[in-house]
Design a protein around this motif. Sequence first.
Motif, PDB file in Angstrom:
ATOM      1  N   PRO A  84       0.827  -1.256   0.044  1.00  0.00           N
ATOM      2  CA  PRO A  84       0.151   0.140   0.219  1.00  0.00           C
ATOM      3  C   PRO A  84       0.810   1.402   0.032  1.00  0.00           C
ATOM      4  O   PRO A  84       1.977   1.428   0.656  1.00  0.00           O
ATOM      5  CB  PRO A  84      -0.723   0.026   1.192  1.00  0.00           C
ATOM      6  CG  PRO A  84      -0.789  -1.617   1.572  1.00  0.00           C
ATOM      7  CD  PRO A  84       0.609  -2.092   1.039  1.00  0.00           C
ATOM      8  N   ASP A  92      -5.593  -1.562 -11.331  1.00  0.00           N
ATOM      9  CA  ASP A  92      -5.957  -0.808 -10.292  1.00  0.00           C
ATOM     10  C   ASP A  92      -6.637  -1.398  -9.069  1.00  0.00           C
ATOM     11  O   ASP A  92      -8.035  -1.689  -9.686  1.00  0.00           O
ATOM     12  CB  ASP A  92      -6.701   0.532 -10.786  1.00  0.00           C
ATOM     13  CG  ASP A  92      -6.898   1.588  -9.685  1.00  0.00           C
ATOM     14  OD1 ASP A  92      -6.443   1.238  -8.232  1.00  0.00           O
ATOM     15  OD2 ASP A  92      -7.391   2.517 -10.027  1.00  0.00           O
ATOM     16  N   ASP A  93      -6.339  -1.799  -8.378  1.00  0.00           N
ATOM     17  CA  ASP A  93      -7.024  -2.591  -7.114  1.00  0.00           C
ATOM     18  C   ASP A  93      -8.126  -1.837  -6.672  1.00  0.00           C
ATOM     19  O   ASP A  93      -9.258  -2.364  -5.944  1.00  0.00           O
ATOM     20  CB  ASP A  93      -6.241  -3.065  -5.952  1.00  0.00           C
ATOM     21  CG  ASP A  93      -5.074  -4.248  -6.666  1.00  0.00           C
ATOM     22  OD1 ASP A  93      -5.570  -4.987  -7.336  1.00  0.00           O
ATOM     23  OD2 ASP A  93      -3.969  -4.052  -6.132  1.00  0.00           O
ATOM     24  N   SER A  94      -8.218  -0.827  -6.724  1.00  0.00           N
ATOM     25  CA  SER A  94      -9.293   0.237  -6.369  1.00  0.00           C
ATOM     26  C   SER A  94     -10.445   0.343  -7.064  1.00  0.00           C
ATOM     27  O   SER A  94     -11.526   0.454  -6.659  1.00  0.00           O
ATOM     28  CB  SER A  94      -8.842   1.805  -5.905  1.00  0.00           C
ATOM     29  OG  SER A  94      -8.557   2.482  -6.921  1.00  0.00           O
ATOM     30  N   THR A  95     -10.165   0.042  -8.455  1.00  0.00           N
ATOM     31  CA  THR A  95     -11.519   0.083  -9.212  1.00  0.00           C
ATOM     32  C   THR A  95     -11.610  -1.205 -10.161  1.00  0.00           C
ATOM     33  O   THR A  95     -12.445  -1.237 -10.546  1.00  0.00           O
ATOM     34  CB  THR A  95     -11.233   1.260 -10.301  1.00  0.00           C
ATOM     35  OG1 THR A  95      -9.998   1.105 -10.945  1.00  0.00           O
ATOM     36  CG2 THR A  95     -11.181   2.593  -9.569  1.00  0.00           C
ATOM     37  N   GLN A 126      -3.552   2.793  -1.100  1.00  0.00           N
ATOM     38  CA  GLN A 126      -3.853   1.939  -2.481  1.00  0.00           C
ATOM     39  C   GLN A 126      -2.726   1.046  -3.184  1.00  0.00           C
ATOM     40  O   GLN A 126      -1.606   1.497  -2.899  1.00  0.00           O
ATOM     41  CB  GLN A 126      -4.317   3.222  -3.644  1.00  0.00           C
ATOM     42  CG  GLN A 126      -5.632   3.685  -3.298  1.00  0.00           C
ATOM     43  CD  GLN A 126      -6.031   4.623  -4.348  1.00  0.00           C
ATOM     44  OE1 GLN A 126      -5.433   5.059  -5.016  1.00  0.00           O
ATOM     45  NE2 GLN A 126      -7.572   5.130  -4.177  1.00  0.00           N
TER      46      GLN A 126
END
Length: 752
Positions: A636, A668-671, A708
């Motif tokens: 992260p 992109d692990d957030s989206t 992120q």
Amino acid sequence: MTNVGAAAHIGRIGGLAAALGIGAAIICGAGAAAAAPTESPNSSADAATPSDPAPTSAKDASSPDEQANPTVTSTEPFAPRKMRSARSNTPSEEETAAAREPKERADPTELVTPEPEDRDEREPDPVISTPTPAIDITPAVTGERTAPENDAADEDEPTTPVDTPLSWTVAAAASRNTLAPTPPPTTATLAAPLIDPVTHAPVIATPRTPLLEPLQYLPIIGPLFVTPIVAFVNQIPVISDLLHPILGYPLQWGSPPGTPRPRDVMITSFDGTQIYVHFMPAAGLQSGERAATILQGPGLLLPGATNLTPTLLDGIIADTSGLVYTGTLRTAGYNVVTWDPRGEHNSGGRLEQDSPDFDAKDVSAIISWIATQPEARLDPGVLDPRVGMTGASYGGGIQLVSAATDPRIDAIVPAIAWNTLNTAQYKNDAFKSSWATILTAGITLFTRPNPAILPATIYGVLTGRQTAAEQERLAQLGPGGPRDLVGKITAPTLLIQGTVDTLFSLQEADTTAATLIANGVPTKVIWFCGGHGLCGNLFDPTDGVLIQRATLAWLDRYVNGNTATATGPQFEFVDQRWQFYASDRYPITADSPVVASGSGGQLPLVPFFGGSGPLLGVLPFAASKAYNALNLTTAPAETTTHVVGAPQLTVNYSGTGGARHVYAQLVDDSTGQVLGNQITPIPVTLDGQPREITIALEPVAHTLRPGQTVTLQLVASSTTYATLTSFGSLQVTGMRLSLPTVDPTTITPIAI
């Protein structure tokens, strides 16, 4: 695609046009068969000339004596000149002295040939001098041109104009006064033409009149009904261009006498190929004024644009393709010239994929013709107008090879173009089969292509490879590669490339920019969310606004020569969340990379199943998170981190099977979205032996907020590089990922 249906529809319109023309002639009455009026040809033309938008400051005014087509005054051989960082509006001493000499305006129907004692023996013969738009520059011929048979009886004495206004209009519609081709001289032998200083071929242009254009001159019906319809169609990009050979340009009724008007010509290129060219004077340009000229090449399969004013789609076009369209350029004060590339639409020849040996020479022929136009602003030299270039994709590639071969080009703005077609279409020896299939299908159906294209695509789709002969052919077509044409470019260059472009990735522009900057060429780079791919902010106009602002500033600085115009930071880029940033230098100042390592695992190699891409691997426009993949996730982020550039990946592996590549992408692990929809082929040798490979991935632009992460996926198959031969098994024993980052103190967010 709809081009076949459009062609059939155009054919029906042409038949209707012929019927309307015959009907109009019948209405005129059989007794109205006399010749057209004998009054001055300029009077009726001026009376029917339309009004343009208000004048702009980007054009030059000049005296009436300067408006005749230029004759060559230099006796020195043509040679590339040094690049100018600014252009002077001040004429040279020779030009000033020449302007003081009393000149007599030539009759537009006559050929101008200076007396022998007034010309240097080495000086090329002058061009036909005419202030009218319909210039016909033709080569010397043996013998005389004779009048058409129907005109033979009318040569001795004029006839009385007919009484019927409609018959007068129809007769005028067939004459030079209404932009129809000028009749050839009946008694004079044609003068030798000017010679293109780049191709050494004659400068030859023949006027071309759209089929239904004369209908706009019909009393009442023309201005009230026909012209409004043509004007409405002219506001629709692409559709208006396909219909242009039939409908033409909308007339601007009520404009001052002598106002420059748009026109079309067929230019004969160096090898005799006819190129269909459109000349659209700057909006607001008045009689006797000159402006710089912008050449804009179309994308593949598209005809030359003919839109005179900004359209409702111009913002979308700029936002998705990086292209500032013709109407906006005219409104900014530039003459705009477009054309159908060879092998497409109304031009002759065969499609050669922006070859420097063919298409670039077509551009040189167009530039030489532009220099003969009374609205074109000129530089000192042989047939040297002040000229820049814009265009996207196919229209971007032509700029780079043209600027490398023709030093008269003063600045270029290539959007979503390539450095070499081998690195773009056959990256790391992996065939970009999905894109090749789509493009080749269009090329085969709607162009007259080089015969090598179709067999090469079929072979590539079936095998995933490209033959050595095809690789050699492609190596000759781009500005990069073994010919190193980029190294010959001196024109200031604004490179616009799309972060989600899966056909011509950011790497293509980066390679070109590196050479230009190393050679000291003024260079600016913009990465925007668009190109040959899908962007998630389709309805956000931010990219288009920035691109229009940057393009117009670049042209004003380096084509108009306004040294006070600021072109902004050298690098502007957008991240995955559509935030723009600016840096004063390119390449950007690096910070410590983000590094991640992992042990890997077993990866079954099968085509399509579980790989990256939508709809079972048939569309190349986007990538997607894969399920048959080996994953490596970064730690992260502790602070806001900007990942900009090409990541580096090292893989330790062994394996067996027939597959030649695996593929790497960043998620992109957030989206859950793949960064830029970019995926990179990783060459592998599956012979059971342990091996290691380190390779650069496709460049990306992404901002990591605190906490992120991104995940590298090593996958077995890809939509973009779809192949039937990807079978086998891969054992990965180690992976190491290095993400390039930016020094946050060297970039600034841009509010647009």
